[in-house]
Design a protein around this motif. Sequence first.
Motif, PDB file in Angstrom:
ATOM      1  N   ALA A 182       0.812  -1.222   0.000  1.00 32.82           N
ATOM      2  CA  ALA A 182       0.000   0.000   0.000  1.00 32.82           C
ATOM      3  C   ALA A 182       0.841   1.265   0.000  1.00 32.82           C
ATOM      4  N   ASP A 183       2.166   1.102   0.064  1.00 29.29           N
ATOM      5  CA  ASP A 183       3.083   2.233  -0.084  1.00 29.29           C
ATOM      6  C   ASP A 183       3.790   2.200  -1.434  1.00 29.29           C
ATOM      7  N   GLY A 184       3.322   1.334  -2.334  1.00 28.77           N
ATOM      8  CA  GLY A 184       3.924   1.235  -3.656  1.00 28.77           C
ATOM      9  C   GLY A 184       4.836   0.042  -3.833  1.00 28.77           C
ATOM     10  N   GLY A 185       4.813  -0.897  -2.878  1.00 32.49           N
ATOM     11  CA  GLY A 185       5.675  -2.069  -2.945  1.00 32.49           C
ATOM     12  C   GLY A 185       5.237  -3.071  -4.004  1.00 32.49           C
ATOM     13  N   ASP A 186       6.005  -4.127  -4.122  1.00 34.59           N
ATOM     14  CA  ASP A 186       5.855  -5.142  -5.161  1.00 34.59           C
ATOM     15  C   ASP A 186       4.557  -5.925  -4.974  1.00 34.59           C
ATOM     16  N   LEU A 187       3.676  -5.876  -5.966  1.00 35.62           N
ATOM     17  CA  LEU A 187       2.424  -6.621  -5.889  1.00 35.62           C
ATOM     18  C   LEU A 187       2.646  -8.115  -6.064  1.00 35.62           C
ATOM     19  N   GLY A 188       3.730  -8.491  -6.724  1.00 36.65           N
ATOM     20  CA  GLY A 188       4.051  -9.913  -6.836  1.00 36.65           C
ATOM     21  C   GLY A 188       4.323 -10.523  -5.473  1.00 36.65           C
ATOM     22  N   ARG A 189       5.046  -9.799  -4.639  1.00 39.15           N
ATOM     23  CA  ARG A 189       5.302 -10.287  -3.280  1.00 39.15           C
ATOM     24  C   ARG A 189       4.012 -10.326  -2.458  1.00 39.15           C
ATOM     25  N   LEU A 190       3.124  -9.357  -2.693  1.00 44.69           N
ATOM     26  CA  LEU A 190       1.829  -9.393  -2.036  1.00 44.69           C
ATOM     27  C   LEU A 190       1.085 -10.673  -2.406  1.00 44.69           C
ATOM     28  N   ALA A 194      -0.168 -13.551   0.125  1.00 42.47           N
ATOM     29  CA  ALA A 194      -1.574 -13.946   0.130  1.00 42.47           C
ATOM     30  C   ALA A 194      -1.708 -15.452  -0.057  1.00 42.47           C
ATOM     31  N   ALA A 195      -0.896 -16.016  -0.925  1.00 41.69           N
ATOM     32  CA  ALA A 195      -0.943 -17.465  -1.145  1.00 41.69           C
ATOM     33  C   ALA A 195      -0.566 -18.223   0.122  1.00 41.69           C
ATOM     34  N   ARG A 196       0.429 -17.709   0.868  1.00 46.61           N
ATOM     35  CA  ARG A 196       0.820 -18.376   2.121  1.00 46.61           C
ATOM     36  C   ARG A 196      -0.316 -18.335   3.136  1.00 46.61           C
ATOM     37  N   PHE A 197      -0.981 -17.200   3.234  1.00 45.45           N
ATOM     38  CA  PHE A 197      -2.097 -17.108   4.175  1.00 45.45           C
ATOM     39  C   PHE A 197      -3.242 -18.022   3.754  1.00 45.45           C
ATOM     40  N   ARG A 198      -3.550 -18.044   2.486  1.00 45.51           N
ATOM     41  CA  ARG A 198      -4.646 -18.899   2.022  1.00 45.51           C
ATOM     42  C   ARG A 198      -4.309 -20.363   2.262  1.00 45.51           C
ATOM     43  N   ALA A 199      -3.040 -20.744   2.085  1.00 43.41           N
ATOM     44  CA  ALA A 199      -2.648 -22.123   2.351  1.00 43.41           C
ATOM     45  C   ALA A 199      -2.775 -22.453   3.836  1.00 43.41           C
ATOM     46  N   ALA A 200      -2.412 -21.494   4.700  1.00 39.85           N
ATOM     47  CA  ALA A 200      -2.533 -21.722   6.140  1.00 39.85           C
ATOM     48  C   ALA A 200      -3.983 -21.889   6.543  1.00 39.85           C
TER      49      ALA A 200
END
Length: 206
Positions: A182-190, A194-200
């Motif tokens: 949300a500060d302009g960082g890499d959306l790929g890393r986001l 997100a994938a790690r959280f969804r897997a958890a």
Amino acid sequence: MNLVESLRAHRLLAIVRGKDPAAALRTVTTLAEVGIAAVEVSLTTTDALTVIERARAELGPDALIGAGTVRTPADAARAVDAGASCLVTPAVVDGLAGIGVPVLMGALTPTEIERALALGGAAIKLFPASLGGPDYLSALRSPFPDVPFVPVGGVDAPAARDYLSRGATAVGVGSPLIGDAADGGDLGRLRERAARFRAALAQDTA
């Protein structure tokens, strides 16, 4: 909207706050693209109301787009006007009954929880959850078995799974998920986070 049922279905409320409004909006829409569709935009975000308004326009009337860090009735009114479908407070806040949308009311102690419920909180944002951790949630569920709790604060992917296994309705996650997106960082890393959280969360239901 039925906030509790929506939170129970989504299980994860992403908390977006940042200094770049365009990046914050991209963060919200990217999360929706990868299946994390319940989002809270903190009012501490630069031009937060515009972010909420534009996210509502892009994601449609049924998206769960909340306004967070609501501390006053004036905050609440502005957020509802911008299109927020729910309000999230950091603490017990008076004067939000009848605002027209459900409130996820912040509380920590049993006394605060009772007051938040009396003021019309649809669910309790257990904040900061990191002070007591999952064990504290378990302790609270004995006297409050029917209260919908959403732990927020220091919730990483393993903690999210632990809270949900102990009866949390959902978890609220900020920087461990959002990072600097949300500060302009890499959306790929986001997307990776997100994938790690969804897997958890998938492991919790296995």
